[in-house]
Design an enzyme around this catalytic site. Sequence first.
Site, PDB file in Angstrom:
ATOM      1  CG  ASP A 102      -7.988  -4.660   1.980  1.00 41.88           C
ATOM      2  OD1 ASP A 102      -8.902  -4.105   2.617  1.00 41.88           O
ATOM      3  OD2 ASP A 102      -7.971  -4.759   0.735  1.00 41.88           O
ATOM      4  CE1 TYR A 144      -3.451  -2.708   0.828  1.00 41.76           C
ATOM      5  CE2 TYR A 144      -4.615  -0.643   1.187  1.00 41.76           C
ATOM      6  CZ  TYR A 144      -4.633  -1.999   0.966  1.00 41.76           C
ATOM      7  OH  TYR A 144      -5.839  -2.642   0.890  1.00 41.76           O
ATOM      8  CE  LYS A 170       1.517 -18.041  -2.063  1.00 41.58           C
ATOM      9  NZ  LYS A 170       0.588 -19.201  -2.023  1.00 41.58           N
ATOM     10  CG  ASP A 198     -13.641  -6.837   2.977  1.00 42.42           C
ATOM     11  OD1 ASP A 198     -13.336  -6.036   3.887  1.00 42.42           O
ATOM     12  OD2 ASP A 198     -14.168  -6.474   1.902  1.00 42.42           O
ATOM     13  CG  ASP A 250      -2.375 -20.318  -0.503  1.00 41.62           C
ATOM     14  OD1 ASP A 250      -1.752 -20.202   0.582  1.00 41.62           O
ATOM     15  OD2 ASP A 250      -1.977 -21.040  -1.436  1.00 41.62           O
TER      16      ASP A 250
END
Length: 357
Positions: free
Chosen positions: A249, A143, A193, A253, A225
Amino acid sequence: MSNYKITLLKGDGIGPEIVDEAVKVLNKTAEKFNFTVEYDEALMGGCAIDATGMPLPQETIDKCKASDSVLLGAVGGPKWDNLPGSQRPEAGLLGIRGALGLFANLRPSVIFEPLQGDSPIKDEIIGGKLDIMIVRELTGGIYFGKRGRCDHENGTPAAWDTEMYSELEVERIARVAFDMAMKRNKKVTSVDKANVLESSRLWRETVIRVSKDYPEVELNHLYVDNCAMQLVRNPRQFDVIVTSNIFGDILSDEASMIAGSIGMLASASLAEGSFGLYEPIHGSAPDIAGQGIANPLATILSVAMMLRYSLNQPEAADAIENAVNETLKTYRTPDILSADTKKVSCSEMGDMVCAAL
Ligand code: IPM
Ligand code: MG
């Protein structure tokens, strides 16, 4: 008697309506718990673009810095969707996170007892209960990394963004997560990751090093994942999840939907020390703005987080959460309405929570 200075960033869409209800509840709480609150308002997002041409005027940053904490509604809307990236309302949000040093984003995913059964996950998996705290790094990673446009070696136009984390950035967010776990169920899941990304390998090494200072906390690691899948397969395995800006982020959600409704979830964005910015995790919902049907509970619950993390009023925070729980047994905004509850407007919901207080 303590007096707190709060800056309100009402923002766009349903932002002003939901912040007004949260202020109503905060004032009622202040009366009950014997403290006073002074408010100042500032512009951020689309409303700031309309008034000043910029999503984050310097005056807004100054007002926030001069206050004890900040309450934000939501920013953005279709009116500003075609502006270049750096001039969009969202740039104001990222800008304020950076300017105020809000590196630690706490996103609790909880199910209030009257809403048990509203999760889209089968009952035998969710068991009516969920209490996950996502700790998202908020001022680093992709970001805030360098980005740009260039020509690809294959000759076509290309674009790039960079994910970079320093040890120091990982260490301070890891400490927030471990400290949080010590007050909860003493379990941290670090999400990365590391099978692909070098920045994730540094992330993992650093989290492991920090964990040595917290021998009572059980640490495990998941690739992002796999974590996305585990959240749906067995969400109750999680206590605290700590992860990077972009993974947080996305996973927050997902976790919010598992809890049943995005209209219910609050968040805190904390700087070093006790300063914080508090906001619902949902967006500005321009499609329902001004109709009085928005659910103000996520913003009201953000005020509870403010009382807990910035203003050192834990009993007042508990009181708001209990009042929300009580209110939900009888009254609901349309987004969470059920057959045996009464439909109320945004402002009636604020009144009902005040009454329950
Ligand atoms: C969030 C939002 C923001 C983010 C957007 C609006 C820039 O999705 O707070 O999760 O990506 O951080
Ligand atoms: Mg998001």
